[in-house]
Scaffold this motif. Structure first.
Motif, PDB file in Angstrom:
ATOM      1  N   ARG A  55       0.892  -1.349   0.118  1.00  0.00           N
ATOM      2  CA  ARG A  55       0.225   0.010   0.122  1.00  0.00           C
ATOM      3  C   ARG A  55       0.638   1.725   0.102  1.00  0.00           C
ATOM      4  N   LEU A  56       1.011   2.068  -0.338  1.00  0.00           N
ATOM      5  CA  LEU A  56       1.294   3.096  -0.687  1.00  0.00           C
ATOM      6  C   LEU A  56       1.268   4.442   0.805  1.00  0.00           C
ATOM      7  N   ARG A  57       2.660   5.143   0.441  1.00  0.00           N
ATOM      8  CA  ARG A  57       2.296   6.239   1.174  1.00  0.00           C
ATOM      9  C   ARG A  57       1.706   7.236   0.835  1.00  0.00           C
ATOM     10  N   PRO A  58       0.540   8.042   1.674  1.00  0.00           N
ATOM     11  CA  PRO A  58       0.752   9.319   1.093  1.00  0.00           C
ATOM     12  C   PRO A  58       1.364  10.266   0.947  1.00  0.00           C
ATOM     13  N   TYR A  59       2.780  10.205   1.304  1.00  0.00           N
ATOM     14  CA  TYR A  59       3.697  10.783   0.660  1.00  0.00           C
ATOM     15  C   TYR A  59       4.505  10.576  -0.652  1.00  0.00           C
ATOM     16  N   GLN A  60       4.192   9.531  -0.886  1.00  0.00           N
ATOM     17  CA  GLN A  60       4.910   8.284  -2.351  1.00  0.00           C
ATOM     18  C   GLN A  60       3.702   8.716  -3.208  1.00  0.00           C
ATOM     19  N   ILE A  61       2.342   9.041  -3.428  1.00  0.00           N
ATOM     20  CA  ILE A  61       0.898   9.683  -3.541  1.00  0.00           C
ATOM     21  C   ILE A  61       0.978  10.909  -4.246  1.00  0.00           C
ATOM     22  N   PHE A  62       2.151  11.701  -3.130  1.00  0.00           N
ATOM     23  CA  PHE A  62       2.044  12.613  -3.297  1.00  0.00           C
ATOM     24  C   PHE A  62       2.774  13.496  -4.030  1.00  0.00           C
ATOM     25  N   ILE A  63       4.351  12.823  -4.177  1.00  0.00           N
ATOM     26  CA  ILE A  63       5.267  12.744  -5.516  1.00  0.00           C
ATOM     27  C   ILE A  63       4.900  12.056  -6.929  1.00  0.00           C
ATOM     28  N   LEU A  64       3.903  11.120  -6.567  1.00  0.00           N
ATOM     29  CA  LEU A  64       3.262  10.830  -8.483  1.00  0.00           C
ATOM     30  C   LEU A  64       3.072  11.566  -8.417  1.00  0.00           C
ATOM     31  N   THR A  65       1.377  12.449  -7.450  1.00  0.00           N
ATOM     32  CA  THR A  65       0.939  13.570  -8.279  1.00  0.00           C
ATOM     33  C   THR A  65       1.841  14.641  -8.742  1.00  0.00           C
ATOM     34  N   ALA A  66       3.027  15.589  -8.014  1.00  0.00           N
ATOM     35  CA  ALA A  66       3.646  16.494  -8.287  1.00  0.00           C
ATOM     36  C   ALA A  66       4.175  16.323  -9.868  1.00  0.00           C
ATOM     37  N   VAL A  67       4.980  14.833 -10.774  1.00  0.00           N
ATOM     38  CA  VAL A  67       4.894  14.475 -10.935  1.00  0.00           C
ATOM     39  C   VAL A  67       4.487  14.492 -12.335  1.00  0.00           C
ATOM     40  N   PHE A  68       3.083  14.275 -11.767  1.00  0.00           N
ATOM     41  CA  PHE A  68       1.635  14.220 -13.128  1.00  0.00           C
ATOM     42  C   PHE A  68       1.723  15.820 -13.566  1.00  0.00           C
ATOM     43  N   LEU A  69       1.328  16.426 -12.584  1.00  0.00           N
ATOM     44  CA  LEU A  69       1.031  17.583 -12.520  1.00  0.00           C
ATOM     45  C   LEU A  69       2.293  18.310 -13.469  1.00  0.00           C
ATOM     46  N   THR A  70       3.750  18.474 -13.268  1.00  0.00           N
ATOM     47  CA  THR A  70       4.135  18.923 -13.310  1.00  0.00           C
ATOM     48  C   THR A  70       4.783  18.484 -15.274  1.00  0.00           C
ATOM     49  N   VAL A  71       4.253  17.146 -15.342  1.00  0.00           N
ATOM     50  CA  VAL A  71       4.254  16.827 -17.099  1.00  0.00           C
ATOM     51  C   VAL A  71       2.824  17.451 -17.810  1.00  0.00           C
ATOM     52  N   THR A  72       2.085  17.206 -16.949  1.00  0.00           N
ATOM     53  CA  THR A  72       0.644  17.510 -17.983  1.00  0.00           C
ATOM     54  C   THR A  72       0.407  19.182 -17.580  1.00  0.00           C
ATOM     55  N   ALA A  73       0.246  19.486 -16.588  1.00  0.00           N
ATOM     56  CA  ALA A  73      -0.128  20.610 -16.613  1.00  0.00           C
ATOM     57  C   ALA A  73       0.545  22.458 -16.214  1.00  0.00           C
ATOM     58  N   ASN A  74       1.998  21.757 -17.187  1.00  0.00           N
ATOM     59  CA  ASN A  74       3.192  22.854 -17.281  1.00  0.00           C
ATOM     60  C   ASN A  74       3.793  22.980 -18.556  1.00  0.00           C
ATOM     61  N   LEU A  75       2.690  22.716 -19.372  1.00  0.00           N
ATOM     62  CA  LEU A  75       3.156  22.905 -21.336  1.00  0.00           C
ATOM     63  C   LEU A  75       4.636  24.522 -20.674  1.00  0.00           C
ATOM     64  N   THR A  76       2.842  25.438 -20.947  1.00  0.00           N
ATOM     65  CA  THR A  76       3.042  26.852 -20.706  1.00  0.00           C
ATOM     66  C   THR A  76       4.924  27.220 -20.135  1.00  0.00           C
ATOM     67  N   PHE A  77       4.846  26.927 -18.995  1.00  0.00           N
ATOM     68  CA  PHE A  77       5.700  27.300 -18.294  1.00  0.00           C
ATOM     69  C   PHE A  77       6.896  26.664 -18.687  1.00  0.00           C
ATOM     70  N   PHE A  78       7.398  25.541 -18.867  1.00  0.00           N
ATOM     71  CA  PHE A  78       8.605  25.353 -19.186  1.00  0.00           C
ATOM     72  C   PHE A  78       8.748  25.200 -20.385  1.00  0.00           C
TER      73      PHE A  78
END
Length: 543
Positions: free
Chosen positions: A6-29
């Motif tokens: 079972r994933l720990r919350p901090y691991q889900i935090f990291i996975l979610t943050a990586v997902f958002l960095t890749v999918t929601a920051n096209l204009t920024f990068f």
């Protein structure tokens, strides 16, 4: 189904943050890559990605101290999906003023922004990952232990952020100092920060604000035979100065206005804001642009209040979302529906605001100010802002989804809205001419802000004022002076190229109606000059 791990919350935090960095920051990068090419800055760019991931994890950890972490991550995913769509499609920055504008925009205007692409992004990048967050099993811990885990996660994120910055300190120093505007595109960090800022601005203070009165003193007619003032102020929407042929634009977008004598088109006036929610209250406020505050403005008499208190008949007719608080204390009529507006097809037209206006004028005595708030050129569905007979520039974009159209098609549709505004203003002038024998007549047209039409990949409006492009702040301002007016046309024409701003609206209205206030010094920001007082010495006496 059970999981051995079972994933720990901090691991889900990291996975979610990586997902958002890749999918929601096209204009920024994309903006970062323009400043720092990959070939010579690969290490720095990798550190930038790690920095963004760490920043998002830190925010998640902080907010999860207040809200359950699954709710926190759900909000991050949904906000990121929506905000990144507008950043990627239109170059929009979701700051405090844009969020304020969202809340003050009515359903009809909001509908223009809805599209299949937005729905797909919300489903694929918002709803689906949110459902996954709630489906994933995770280890449960007692409340205190889980909060301590969030604190530890946040501290680790801060450590990673510090390591990234120190590893490339010289590049980060220039990035933070010189490219502040790029950071506004980090999603959903900046939209969330802006939303918290806006929420904090509504927090109650220790004592309620006292309504501020400005104490108007006015002039009145000495004899019934003397002419009263009849002024119509048209508040335009989303018109930019450089798309009026009056101002040198290559297309003939203002043929009716160009044929009018006694017309002044001011060439160098900038808006108070880049959204209706800021610009409209600001232009009627006694506060200058630099000192304007929305909250204070709504608790203070504005120019319309002063004029009404001085005996002027004031009427606000609105074919936009509303007056943004300006007309709260004066007569207000909503022309967004067919109950009042007789000219409605797929939407109610600006020209309908003239219906019954002559009857209103005939029913009043004394000075009259009518404010007509246009729908004007509001995007992105520019093709809906004008009747089909005004589609002169073709092919015109027929969609609110600007990505479906070429940039030239978007400009064509936008220019057609300016052509319709030209038609509308000519009808306003015609009504004033019909009343010139009885009244001293004048019309003023002032757009609330401009519009980006694809320059540097930016569309629409609402950019932070500090770095908004000229297209969003350089606004058309036009005055038509009736033959009977006591406004000196020649002296006023000499002011057409003077640097000015929306601040001139408040000062001009008070000057034309000869209203002063004890709290304000005389201003030199007026758009017009009045004829010598000696020419009108039998016209007015102090109230």
């Amino acid at each position: 189904m059970s999981f051995a791990y079972r994933l720990r919350p901090y691991q889900i935090f990291i996975l979610t943050a990586v997902f958002l960095t890749v999918t929601a920051n096209l204009t920024f990068f994309s903006a970062v890559l323009e400043l720092y090419p990959l070939t010579s800055n690969s290490g720095f760019l990798i550190s930038m990605a790690i920095l963004v991931v760490s920043c998002l994890v830190l925010l998640m950890a902080i907010i999860s101290m207040i809200l359950p972490w699954r709710i926190t991550l759900s909000l991050f995913l949904l906000i990121a999906a929506a905000s990144s769509y507008f950043s990627d499609q239109f170059g929009t920055v979701i700051d405090i003023e844009m969020i304020r504008n969202i809340f003050e925009t009515d359903a009809a205007e909001s509908a223009d922004l809805l599209s299949v692409n937005l729905a797909l992004r919300m489903f694929l990048l918002g709803l689906l990952p949110t459902a996954l967050i709630w489906w994933l099993p995770s280890r449960r811990k007692p409340l205190i232990q889980s909060r301590l885990a969030h604190v530890f996660t946040g501290l680790v994120a801060i450590g990673l952020m510090a390591a990234c910055v120190f590893s490339f300190s010289s590049q980060y120093a220039s990035f933070f100092r010189e490219h502040k505007t790029v950071r506004y595109y980090i999603s959903p960090a900046y939209p969330i920060y802006s939303a918290l800022q806006l929420a904090a601005s509504f927090a109650p203070t220790s004592a309620p604000r006292q309504f501020v009165e400005l104490n108007a003193v006015a002039n009145i007619l000495e004899t019934p035979a003397a002419h009263a003032e009849l002024v119509i102020l048209v508040v335009g929407e989303t018109a930019r100065a450089d798309h009026f042929s009056l101002n040198g634009y290559g297309r003939d977008t203002s043929p009716h206005l160009a044929a009018e004598p006694n017309l002044i088109s001011y060439s160098n006036i900038h808006s108070c804001g880049t959204s209706t929610a800021i610009s409209v209250p600001c232009m009627f406020s006694y506060s200058a642009h630099d000192g304007f505050d929305v909250k204070s403005a709504r608790n203070t008499e504005n120019g319309l209040d002063l004029l009404q208190a001085a005996g002027v008949n004031v009427l606000w007719r609105d074919n936009n979302s509303d007056s943004k608080g300006v007309a709260n204390r004066v007569p207000f009529e909503n022309f967004r529906c067919s109950d009042l507006n007789p000219v409605c097809d797929e939407e109610c037209r600006d020209i309908g605001m003239l219906s019954g206006l002559q009857t209103y004028i005939d029913s009043k005595s004394g000075d009259i100010l009518v404010v007509l708030h246009q729908m004007g050129s509001h995007g992105p569905a520019y093709h809906r802002r004008y009747p089909k007979e005004f589609e002169k520039f073709t092919p015109a974009c027929q969609s609110g989804e600007l990505a479906d159209c070429t940039r030239q098609e978007i400009i064509n549709a936008y220019d057609n809205t300016i052509l319709y505004t030209d038609h509308f203003l000519s009808k306003v002038i015609g009504l004033l001419k019909a009343n010139s024998p009885k009244y001293e007549t004048a019309m003023f047209y002032v757009s609330d802000h401009g519009e980006s039409l694809g320059e540097s990949g930016i569309y629409l409006h609402g950019m932070p004022y500090s770095f908004a492009p000229e297209a969003q702040t350089h606004v058309p301002v036009i005055a038509w002076i009736g033959e009977s007016s006591d406004i000196d046309f020649a002296q006023s024409l000499a002011l057409k190229d003077q640097v000015n701003s929306h601040d001139a609206v408040f000062d001009t209205l008070l000057a034309v109606f000869e209203v002063t206030t004890e709290l304000l010094p005389a201003s030199d920001k007026k758009l017009v000059a009045l004829k010598d007082e000696d020419d009108n010495e039998d016209h007015n006496v102090t109230r």
